[in-house]
Design an enzyme around this catalytic site. Structure first.
Site, PDB file in Angstrom:
ATOM      1  N   SER A 109      23.803  28.915  66.834  1.00 15.58           N
ATOM      2  CA  SER A 109      23.060  27.687  66.818  1.00 15.58           C
ATOM      3  C   SER A 109      24.085  26.464  66.291  1.00 15.58           C
ATOM      4  CB  SER A 109      21.746  27.709  66.001  1.00 15.58           C
ATOM      5  OG  SER A 109      21.330  26.460  65.816  1.00 15.58           O
ATOM      6  N   TYR A 112      17.508  29.792  57.142  1.00 10.64           N
ATOM      7  CA  TYR A 112      17.565  30.319  58.743  1.00 10.64           C
ATOM      8  C   TYR A 112      19.246  29.983  59.062  1.00 10.64           C
ATOM      9  CZ  TYR A 112      17.930  29.744  63.813  1.00 10.64           C
ATOM     10  OH  TYR A 112      18.096  29.875  65.228  1.00 10.64           O
ATOM     11  N   LYS A 167      22.535  32.280  60.158  1.00  7.18           N
ATOM     12  CA  LYS A 167      23.411  32.313  61.420  1.00  7.18           C
ATOM     13  C   LYS A 167      24.756  32.104  61.052  1.00  7.18           C
ATOM     14  CE  LYS A 167      20.333  32.286  64.615  1.00  7.18           C
ATOM     15  NZ  LYS A 167      20.136  33.678  65.472  1.00  7.18           N
TER      16      LYS A 167
HETATM   17  P1  NAD Z   1      11.759  34.031  70.008  1.00 10.47           P
HETATM   18  O1  NAD Z   1      11.024  34.320  68.707  1.00 10.47           O
HETATM   19  O2  NAD Z   1      11.073  33.640  71.031  1.00 10.47           O
HETATM   20  O3  NAD Z   1      12.410  35.440  70.214  1.00 10.47           O
HETATM   21  C1  NAD Z   1      13.301  36.072  69.225  1.00 10.47           C
HETATM   22  C2  NAD Z   1      12.481  37.561  69.565  1.00 10.47           C
HETATM   23  O4  NAD Z   1      13.118  38.641  68.359  1.00 10.47           O
HETATM   24  C3  NAD Z   1      11.121  37.721  69.454  1.00 10.47           C
HETATM   25  O5  NAD Z   1      10.377  38.388  70.715  1.00 10.47           O
HETATM   26  C4  NAD Z   1      10.926  38.607  68.190  1.00 10.47           C
HETATM   27  O6  NAD Z   1       9.658  39.647  68.326  1.00 10.47           O
HETATM   28  C5  NAD Z   1      12.260  39.680  68.052  1.00 10.47           C
HETATM   29  N1  NAD Z   1      12.648  40.065  66.809  1.00 10.47           N
HETATM   30  C6  NAD Z   1      12.864  39.479  65.693  1.00 10.47           C
HETATM   31  N2  NAD Z   1      13.247  40.332  64.741  1.00 10.47           N
HETATM   32  C7  NAD Z   1      13.416  41.357  65.225  1.00 10.47           C
HETATM   33  C8  NAD Z   1      13.879  42.804  64.853  1.00 10.47           C
HETATM   34  N3  NAD Z   1      14.023  42.626  63.457  1.00 10.47           N
HETATM   35  N4  NAD Z   1      13.902  43.409  65.617  1.00 10.47           N
HETATM   36  C9  NAD Z   1      13.456  43.442  66.995  1.00 10.47           C
HETATM   37  N5  NAD Z   1      12.915  42.293  67.556  1.00 10.47           N
HETATM   38  C10 NAD Z   1      12.882  41.052  66.767  1.00 10.47           C
HETATM   39  O7  NAD Z   1      13.199  33.117  69.775  1.00 10.47           O
HETATM   40  P2  NAD Z   1      13.665  32.378  70.783  1.00 10.47           P
HETATM   41  O8  NAD Z   1      13.592  31.135  70.711  1.00 10.47           O
HETATM   42  O9  NAD Z   1      14.113  33.211  71.995  1.00 10.47           O
HETATM   43  O10 NAD Z   1      15.281  32.663  70.151  1.00 10.47           O
HETATM   44  C11 NAD Z   1      16.398  33.785  70.363  1.00 10.47           C
HETATM   45  C12 NAD Z   1      17.473  33.464  69.263  1.00 10.47           C
HETATM   46  O11 NAD Z   1      17.915  32.383  69.598  1.00 10.47           O
HETATM   47  C13 NAD Z   1      16.948  33.562  67.966  1.00 10.47           C
HETATM   48  O12 NAD Z   1      18.114  34.564  67.157  1.00 10.47           O
HETATM   49  C14 NAD Z   1      17.067  32.251  67.442  1.00 10.47           C
HETATM   50  O13 NAD Z   1      17.568  31.930  66.144  1.00 10.47           O
HETATM   51  C15 NAD Z   1      18.241  31.620  68.573  1.00 10.47           C
HETATM   52  N6  NAD Z   1      18.271  30.183  68.653  1.00 10.47           N
HETATM   53  C16 NAD Z   1      17.074  29.864  69.193  1.00 10.47           C
HETATM   54  C17 NAD Z   1      17.160  28.426  69.329  1.00 10.47           C
HETATM   55  C18 NAD Z   1      15.654  27.724  69.902  1.00 10.47           C
HETATM   56  O14 NAD Z   1      15.585  26.433  69.972  1.00 10.47           O
HETATM   57  N7  NAD Z   1      14.748  28.529  70.382  1.00 10.47           N
HETATM   58  C19 NAD Z   1      18.015  27.542  68.879  1.00 10.47           C
HETATM   59  C20 NAD Z   1      19.293  27.999  68.467  1.00 10.47           C
HETATM   60  C21 NAD Z   1      19.119  29.534  68.350  1.00 10.47           C
END
Ligand code: NAD
Ligand code: UDP
Length: 339
Positions: free
Chosen positions: A124, A149, A153
């Site tokens: 991120s 958080y 990362k």
């Molecule tokens: P999201 O919560 O929709 O998706 C994350 C998924 O991971 C979920 O489906 C959740 O059920 C699953 N999960 C969490 N812990 C788990 C575990 N221990 N075992 C199995 N499954 C698990 O979030 P997103 O927005 O799709 O984000 C995906 C990734 O991208 C994350 O790592 C997040 O930190 C990163 N990210 C997101 C953003 C954003 O703005 N959405 C920005 C930067 C980075």
């Protein structure tokens, strides 16, 4: 390629699955559904005509992950599973560190056991901290993060750099996302936050659909042209295509690269509100409130490394982002649940 996609039932994961399947890859989703719905997995199959293999497992569960590797023989891993709510991570740091760090470590260990070398990680822009400039480039050092958080990362990036130094045959890409918004143009998959959204776009969408009365804009006294913060919003489908480009780039090379995925353009909160109103035809009532602790005035990506290495750049417009967010929200006012 057989690609293990952790977190594939989530917001970014479901869009990534659609792009990977569309490009002919075999996708294996591992997700514990802690922040997602099995309906998203079903709709990936509906949209692509190919149901992904799906394992409802915790990625921290070594035995369960071993079984997936033994059965599916992935050749690459795209690791998106993780907890992502910044404020919640401040209140529950140990849960965040346990889940996010353990998932990454367990995956790396199982990959080593099965001789899998390709790893794409969802990092991120938060890893840059507050560098005092607005243009974030990958050669800037990781900064000081204000939340567990963000620190999770940063730590995982460090694990990956150390693992890559220890095993020069690894091929690692750390994708630093800016602000993903929007949804698949079909309106069948999109962002489905649990409870009141923390992020701007889902908040605006829920105001538009009548689930929330008004948006509070966090501060109108920032040192920006209209006084509201600037961020680099990019369409989630562009972001998903960035993962496809990254995993294909990782084949046949080695090393560890950090790559920004953003448009390179900062947009203000007011610009987003106005763009959403124009795309949806719905007025978004808003009030100005105090600044949100931890916010930074303005930042955006330098996307040139992604262009150079991945031949990727964001193609979809602000109008596309707003139209597709609205399309998803109005067709699925309660997300994947039917109430
Ligand atoms: P999201 O919560 O929709 O998706 C994350 C998924 O991971 C979920 O489906 C959740 O059920 C699953 N999960 C969490 N812990 C788990 C575990 N221990 N075992 C199995 N499954 C698990 O979030 P997103 O927005 O799709 O984000 C995906 C990734 O991208 C994350 O790592 C997040 O930190 C990163 N990210 C997101 C953003 C954003 O703005 N959405 C920005 C930067 C980075
Ligand atoms: N924001 C806002 N009201 C909200 C949610 C967000 O004014 O209800 C602002 C926030 O201050 C920031 C921008 O919208 O300037 C993007 O916030 P978001 O949480 O989506 O992303 P991040 O701050 O993590 O980049």
């Amino acid at each position: 390629m057989n690609i293990l996609l952790t977190g594939g039932a989530g917001y970014i994961g479901s869009h990534t699955a659609v792009e990977l399947i569309g490009a002919g890859h075999h996708v294996i989703i591992a997700d514990n559904l802690s922040n997602s719905s099995p309906e998203a997995v079903r709709r990936i199959g509906e949209l692509t005509g190919t149901a992904p293999a799906f394992y409802e497992i915790d990625v921290c569960d070594r035995a369960a992950l071993d079984q997936v590797f033994a059965q599916e023989k992935p050749e690459a891993v795209i690791h998106l599973a993780g907890l992502k709510a910044v404020g919640e991570s401040v209140r529950e740091p140990l849960r965040y560190y346990r889940n996010n760090l353990d998932a990454a470590l367990t995956l790396l260990e199982v990959m080593a056991a099965y001789d899998v070398k390709i790893f794409v990680f969802s990092s991120s822009a938060t890893v840059y901290g507050e560098p005092g400039v607005s243009l974030f480039t990958e050669d800037m050092p990781r900064g000081v993060c204000s939340s567990p958080y963000g620190r999770s990362k940063q730590m995982i990036e460090q694990f990956l750099e150390d693992s890559s130094a220890a095993d020069p045959s690894l091929s690692v890409v750390m994708l630093r996302y800016f602000n993903p918004v929007g949804a698949h143009e079909s309106g069948r998959i999109g962002e489905d936050p649990d409870g009141i959204p923390n992020n701007l776009m889902p908040y605006i969408s829920q105001v538009a659909v009548g689930r929330l009365p008004r948006l509070t804009i966090f501060g109108n006294d920032w040192p920006t042209p209209d006084g509201t913060c600037l961020r680099d919003y990019l369409h989630v489908v562009d972001l998903a295509r960035g993962h496809l480009a990254a995993v294909e780039y990782a084949v046949g090379r080695t090393g560890c690269e950090a790559i920004n995925l953003g448009t390179g353009q900062g947009r203000s909160v007011l610009e987003m509100v106005n763009a959403f109103s124009s795309a949806s035809g719905v007025e978004i009532p808003y009030v100005f409130g105090p600044r949100r602790p931890g916010d930074i005035a303005a930042y955006w990506a330098d996307p040139s490394r992604a262009a150079k290495l991945l031949h990727w750049h964001a193609e979809l417009t602000l109008e596309d982002m707003c139209r597709d967010s609205w399309n998803w929200q109005k067709d699925n006012p309660h997300g994947y649940s039917e109430e």
